[in-house]
Design a protein around this motif. Structure first.
Motif, PDB file in Angstrom:
ATOM      1  N   ARG A  35       0.916  -1.486   0.080  1.00 21.82           N
ATOM      2  CA  ARG A  35      -0.168   0.039  -0.242  1.00 21.82           C
ATOM      3  C   ARG A  35       1.093   1.476   0.169  1.00 21.82           C
ATOM      4  NH1 ARG A  35      -4.194   2.850  -1.998  1.00 21.82           N
ATOM      5  NH2 ARG A  35      -4.872   4.241  -0.407  1.00 21.82           N
ATOM      6  N   LYS A  36       2.180   1.164   0.685  1.00 24.75           N
ATOM      7  CA  LYS A  36       3.202   2.893   0.756  1.00 24.75           C
ATOM      8  C   LYS A  36       3.391   2.825  -0.753  1.00 24.75           C
ATOM      9  CE  LYS A  36       7.303   4.183   2.912  1.00 24.75           C
ATOM     10  NZ  LYS A  36       8.284   3.757   3.987  1.00 24.75           N
ATOM     11  N   ASP A  37       4.336   1.826  -1.259  1.00 29.60           N
ATOM     12  CA  ASP A  37       4.185   2.070  -2.453  1.00 29.60           C
ATOM     13  C   ASP A  37       3.258   2.767  -3.591  1.00 29.60           C
ATOM     14  OD1 ASP A  37       6.627   0.821  -2.325  1.00 29.60           O
ATOM     15  OD2 ASP A  37       5.694  -1.052  -3.366  1.00 29.60           O
ATOM     16  N   VAL A  38       1.648   2.499  -3.458  1.00 29.82           N
ATOM     17  CA  VAL A  38       0.630   2.939  -3.873  1.00 29.82           C
ATOM     18  C   VAL A  38       0.456   4.235  -3.855  1.00 29.82           C
ATOM     19  CG1 VAL A  38      -1.941   2.790  -4.693  1.00 29.82           C
ATOM     20  CG2 VAL A  38      -0.241   0.478  -4.172  1.00 29.82           C
ATOM     21  N   THR A  39       0.653   4.978  -2.529  1.00 28.11           N
ATOM     22  CA  THR A  39       0.020   5.714  -1.393  1.00 28.11           C
ATOM     23  C   THR A  39       1.308   7.374  -2.359  1.00 28.11           C
ATOM     24  OG1 THR A  39       1.283   5.520   0.409  1.00 28.11           O
ATOM     25  CG2 THR A  39      -0.941   5.053   0.107  1.00 28.11           C
ATOM     26  N   GLU A  40       2.311   6.527  -2.680  1.00 27.69           N
ATOM     27  CA  GLU A  40       3.462   7.597  -2.968  1.00 27.69           C
ATOM     28  C   GLU A  40       3.495   7.974  -4.665  1.00 27.69           C
ATOM     29  OE1 GLU A  40       6.719   5.690  -1.587  1.00 27.69           O
ATOM     30  OE2 GLU A  40       6.646   6.121   0.774  1.00 27.69           O
ATOM     31  N   LEU A  41       2.285   7.937  -5.163  1.00 24.65           N
ATOM     32  CA  LEU A  41       2.443   7.772  -6.411  1.00 24.65           C
ATOM     33  C   LEU A  41       1.811   8.938  -6.366  1.00 24.65           C
ATOM     34  CD1 LEU A  41       1.553   4.660  -8.017  1.00 24.65           C
ATOM     35  CD2 LEU A  41       3.681   4.747  -8.024  1.00 24.65           C
ATOM     36  N   PRO A  42       2.569   9.432  -7.719  1.00 22.78           N
ATOM     37  CA  PRO A  42       2.210  11.143  -7.920  1.00 22.78           C
ATOM     38  C   PRO A  42       0.379  10.937  -8.143  1.00 22.78           C
ATOM     39  CG  PRO A  42       4.119  10.698  -9.729  1.00 22.78           C
ATOM     40  CD  PRO A  42       3.260   9.506  -8.826  1.00 22.78           C
ATOM     41  N   SER A  43      -0.141  11.484  -8.332  1.00 25.83           N
ATOM     42  CA  SER A  43      -1.849  12.017  -8.820  1.00 25.83           C
ATOM     43  C   SER A  43      -1.885  11.882  -9.778  1.00 25.83           C
ATOM     44  CB  SER A  43      -2.367  13.678  -7.696  1.00 25.83           C
ATOM     45  OG  SER A  43      -1.928  14.326  -8.678  1.00 25.83           O
ATOM     46  N   LYS A  44      -1.261  12.354 -10.870  1.00 28.24           N
ATOM     47  CA  LYS A  44      -2.034  11.841 -12.342  1.00 28.24           C
ATOM     48  C   LYS A  44      -1.984   9.986 -12.444  1.00 28.24           C
ATOM     49  CE  LYS A  44       0.276  16.330 -13.949  1.00 28.24           C
ATOM     50  NZ  LYS A  44       1.022  16.651 -14.641  1.00 28.24           N
ATOM     51  N   VAL A  45      -1.352   9.644 -11.923  1.00 23.16           N
ATOM     52  CA  VAL A  45      -1.284   8.029 -11.949  1.00 23.16           C
ATOM     53  C   VAL A  45      -2.821   7.778 -11.712  1.00 23.16           C
ATOM     54  CG1 VAL A  45      -0.418   5.308 -11.229  1.00 23.16           C
ATOM     55  CG2 VAL A  45       1.112   8.048 -11.299  1.00 23.16           C
ATOM     56  N   ARG A  46      -2.924   7.398 -12.456  1.00 28.75           N
ATOM     57  CA  ARG A  46      -4.621   6.803 -12.368  1.00 28.75           C
ATOM     58  C   ARG A  46      -4.950   5.085 -13.012  1.00 28.75           C
ATOM     59  NH1 ARG A  46      -6.000   9.093  -9.135  1.00 28.75           N
ATOM     60  NH2 ARG A  46      -8.512   8.062 -10.018  1.00 28.75           N
ATOM     61  N   ALA A  47      -3.978   3.869 -12.505  1.00 32.78           N
ATOM     62  CA  ALA A  47      -3.748   3.096 -12.751  1.00 32.78           C
ATOM     63  C   ALA A  47      -1.677   2.149 -12.621  1.00 32.78           C
ATOM     64  CB  ALA A  47      -4.082   2.681 -13.646  1.00 32.78           C
ATOM     65  N   ILE A  48      -2.119   0.386 -11.838  1.00 32.31           N
ATOM     66  CA  ILE A  48      -1.434   0.283 -11.100  1.00 32.31           C
ATOM     67  C   ILE A  48      -1.136  -0.982 -11.704  1.00 32.31           C
ATOM     68  CG2 ILE A  48      -1.003   2.249  -9.375  1.00 32.31           C
ATOM     69  CD1 ILE A  48      -1.941  -0.770  -7.992  1.00 32.31           C
ATOM     70  N   LEU A  49       0.046  -1.523 -12.543  1.00 26.96           N
ATOM     71  CA  LEU A  49       0.010  -2.853 -12.781  1.00 26.96           C
ATOM     72  C   LEU A  49       0.852  -3.535 -12.093  1.00 26.96           C
ATOM     73  CD1 LEU A  49       0.818  -3.950 -16.402  1.00 26.96           C
ATOM     74  CD2 LEU A  49       2.238  -4.949 -13.993  1.00 26.96           C
ATOM     75  N   VAL A  50       0.845  -4.332 -11.620  1.00 23.62           N
ATOM     76  CA  VAL A  50       0.802  -5.850  -9.978  1.00 23.62           C
ATOM     77  C   VAL A  50       1.662  -7.003 -10.574  1.00 23.62           C
ATOM     78  CG1 VAL A  50       0.955  -6.206  -7.177  1.00 23.62           C
ATOM     79  CG2 VAL A  50      -0.451  -3.996  -8.898  1.00 23.62           C
ATOM     80  N   GLY A  51       2.595  -8.078 -10.338  1.00 24.07           N
ATOM     81  CA  GLY A  51       2.526  -8.689 -11.006  1.00 24.07           C
ATOM     82  C   GLY A  51       3.504  -9.960  -9.931  1.00 24.07           C
ATOM     83  N   GLU A  52       4.558  -9.753  -9.283  1.00 25.36           N
ATOM     84  CA  GLU A  52       5.109 -10.982  -8.660  1.00 25.36           C
ATOM     85  C   GLU A  52       4.657 -10.615  -7.651  1.00 25.36           C
ATOM     86  OE1 GLU A  52       9.437 -11.408  -6.077  1.00 25.36           O
ATOM     87  OE2 GLU A  52       8.649  -9.864  -8.329  1.00 25.36           O
ATOM     88  N   ALA A  53       4.007  -9.520  -6.907  1.00 23.84           N
ATOM     89  CA  ALA A  53       3.264  -9.555  -5.284  1.00 23.84           C
ATOM     90  C   ALA A  53       1.560  -9.957  -5.764  1.00 23.84           C
ATOM     91  CB  ALA A  53       3.034  -8.088  -5.071  1.00 23.84           C
ATOM     92  N   LEU A  54       1.057  -9.420  -7.070  1.00 24.98           N
ATOM     93  CA  LEU A  54      -0.249 -10.754  -6.629  1.00 24.98           C
ATOM     94  C   LEU A  54      -0.146 -12.409  -6.880  1.00 24.98           C
ATOM     95  CD1 LEU A  54      -1.886  -8.340  -8.486  1.00 24.98           C
ATOM     96  CD2 LEU A  54      -2.321  -8.783  -6.411  1.00 24.98           C
ATOM     97  N   MET A  55       1.415 -12.269  -7.715  1.00 24.04           N
ATOM     98  CA  MET A  55       1.809 -14.454  -7.463  1.00 24.04           C
ATOM     99  C   MET A  55       2.349 -14.386  -6.724  1.00 24.04           C
ATOM    100  SD  MET A  55       1.001 -14.315 -11.142  1.00 24.04           S
ATOM    101  CE  MET A  55       1.574 -16.378 -11.517  1.00 24.04           C
TER     102      MET A  55
END
Length: 452
Positions: free
Chosen positions: A237-257
């Protein structure tokens, strides 16, 4: 042995060989003809993402990725379709499927099977073919296998080829995701009219991850009308909250696998409420494994005085069965003993969520008013993940224990103010309990005060 610097080039060389071999089996003209009768209709990935975007919630591009050049094997035995269905149930906007076979151990069959698996969802996710696209042939392959979009990597394409591939993709009803890693590549993406741009925090030439890459690339740019996604290096979650506000989507692979519960992992990344289940008082392998297979997040083994108290020998048998199941499911081994006990609440919460999503089911030893030496000895002998204190022992005991600890709080005995004052050092979690099983509504206000 290939160095990190030349692996991208090696992948592209191999993919060109693969494309040449594929064309010998089926010509581009044959592909185009088959697409005329294709059972799959593409959806608009831009509309899909825009329809799920809110002011305070990002869209998730959930990836099926068995391996990678930087990590090696990640989850090679995962069923691609089952994994994708879990992503769809969790509300992923897009499912990304790796189709490169040598380094990522993916395939076009994975892509086709996933599309069939998610077809029945009323609001199905869009499907992205993630590969090293070098030739229009691969885009036609993707369309035939049910993809709604393809990944185009600026780093491996000339500007003219990138422009042509975008046009081919759009002609097939697929808006591509254009990947960049630096300002120069971002300039190219914008110049060719990309509408969906992913900023990869991983440099594909060195495979090093810089979480600040996304911010560096979009800073000061007018990106109106363009959807920006952050790719790679997102695991909590910390990685997500630190993203700039212009980012509207995230791609996540290894963490979900590697997550034991991908649905909960997606909820964690988005900051949504997660409910975990602990099954306590189990006394044999059969009932324990039934609980594990049913999806229990924690297994509670009783070592306090109780009719369900286990011997060390029986507990070892049960724990061994859980460990065997974990290994078969490729659960990672986490060293719980080295985590400091002295942390405040939100740090503990982050660690708790991390453990639940990676090592589940956690094995919890339940004690009540036992001696510290007895608790620590049992924890070592049985190989517990966590300790739960369910008696009236003080919080200071936690400092002396060799495992992260959940502390039961008996609401009827002390006021919320006294309880909160004594929650130092903070345990991994607080278990709100009543001393009287018949007490219900009268403790509701106390519970709310403690939580608040």
């Amino acid at each position: 042995m290939a160095t990190k610097e030349d692996i991208l080039q090696k992948i592209c060389v191999q993919r060109r060989i693969d494309i040449s071999d594929a064309k010998k089996q089926k010509s581009l003209e044959e592909l185009k003809e088959q697409i005329k009768f294709c059972e799959f209709t593409p959806l608009n990935i831009i509309s899909k993402i825009e329809g799920q975007m809110t002011s305070n919630k990002l869209c998730v591009l959930a990836e099926v990725k068995r391996a990678s050049p930087s990590k090696g094997d990640i989850a090679v035995n995962k069923d691609a379709v089952k994994q994708a269905i879990l992503y769809a149930r969790a509300g992923a906007s897009v499912i990304s499927c790796l189709t490169e076979p040598k380094w990522f151990k993916g395939s076009l069959e994975d892509l086709r099977s996933i599309r069939k698996g998610i077809e029945s969802f009323k609001q199905r996710p869009a499907l992205l073919r993630k590969d090293f696209i070098l030739d229009a042939y691969q885009i036609y392959e993707a369309r035939l296998c049910g993809a709604d979009s393809v990944l185009l990597i600026v780093a491996i394409l000339t500007k003219d080829v990138l422009h042509d591939l975008i046009l081919v993709s759009r002609s097939l009803g697929m808006e591509p995701l254009v990947e960049v890693n630096n300002n120069q590549e971002m300039d190219v993406a914008l110049e060719v009219g990309a509408k969906f741009i992913g900023i990869n925090n991983r440099n594909l030439r060195t495979f090093e991850v810089d979480p600040k890459t996304t911010e560096k690339v979009i800073s000061g740019r007018n990106l109106d009308g363009i959807i920006i996604a952050a790719l790679s290096g997102i695991s909590c979650r910390k990685d997500v909250t630190e993203l700039p506000s212009k980012v509207r989507a995230i791609l996540v692979g290894e963490a979900l696998m590697v997550a034991s519960n991908p649905v909960n992992k997606i909820k964690e990344l988005l900051g949504e409420k997660i409910v975990y289940v602990k099954v306590c008082g189990l006394m044999n392998i059969e009932s324990t494994m039934a609980a594990v297979e049913a999806g229990a997040d924690m297994i509670g083994l009783m070592f306090a005085e109780s009719k369900r108290k286990l011997s060390v020998e029986k507990a070892k048998e049960i724990v061994s069965a859980i460990h065997k199941w974990r290994n078969e499911k490729q659960r990672p081994k986490i060293n719980l003993e080295n985590h400091t006990m002295e942390r405040w609440f939100f740090d503990a919460k982050e660690k708790y969520i991390e453990l639940m999503n990676s090592l589940s089911p956690l094995i919890v030893g339940v004690f009540a008013d036992n001696e510290v030496e007895y608790i620590n000895t049992i924890a070592e002998q049985v190989d517990l993940d966590l300790i739960q204190l369910s008696g009236h022992e003080g919080f200071d005991v936690i400092k002396k224990l060799n495992r992260l600890t959940i502390k039961a709080v008996h609401i009827g005995h002390e006021s919320p103010e006294v309880i909160v004052e004594h929650i130092k050092p903070i345990p991994l979690g607080i278990l709100l309990d009543t001393s009287d099983p018949n007490v219900r509504v009268t403790n509701e206000d106390r519970i709310l005060k403690i939580i608040s």
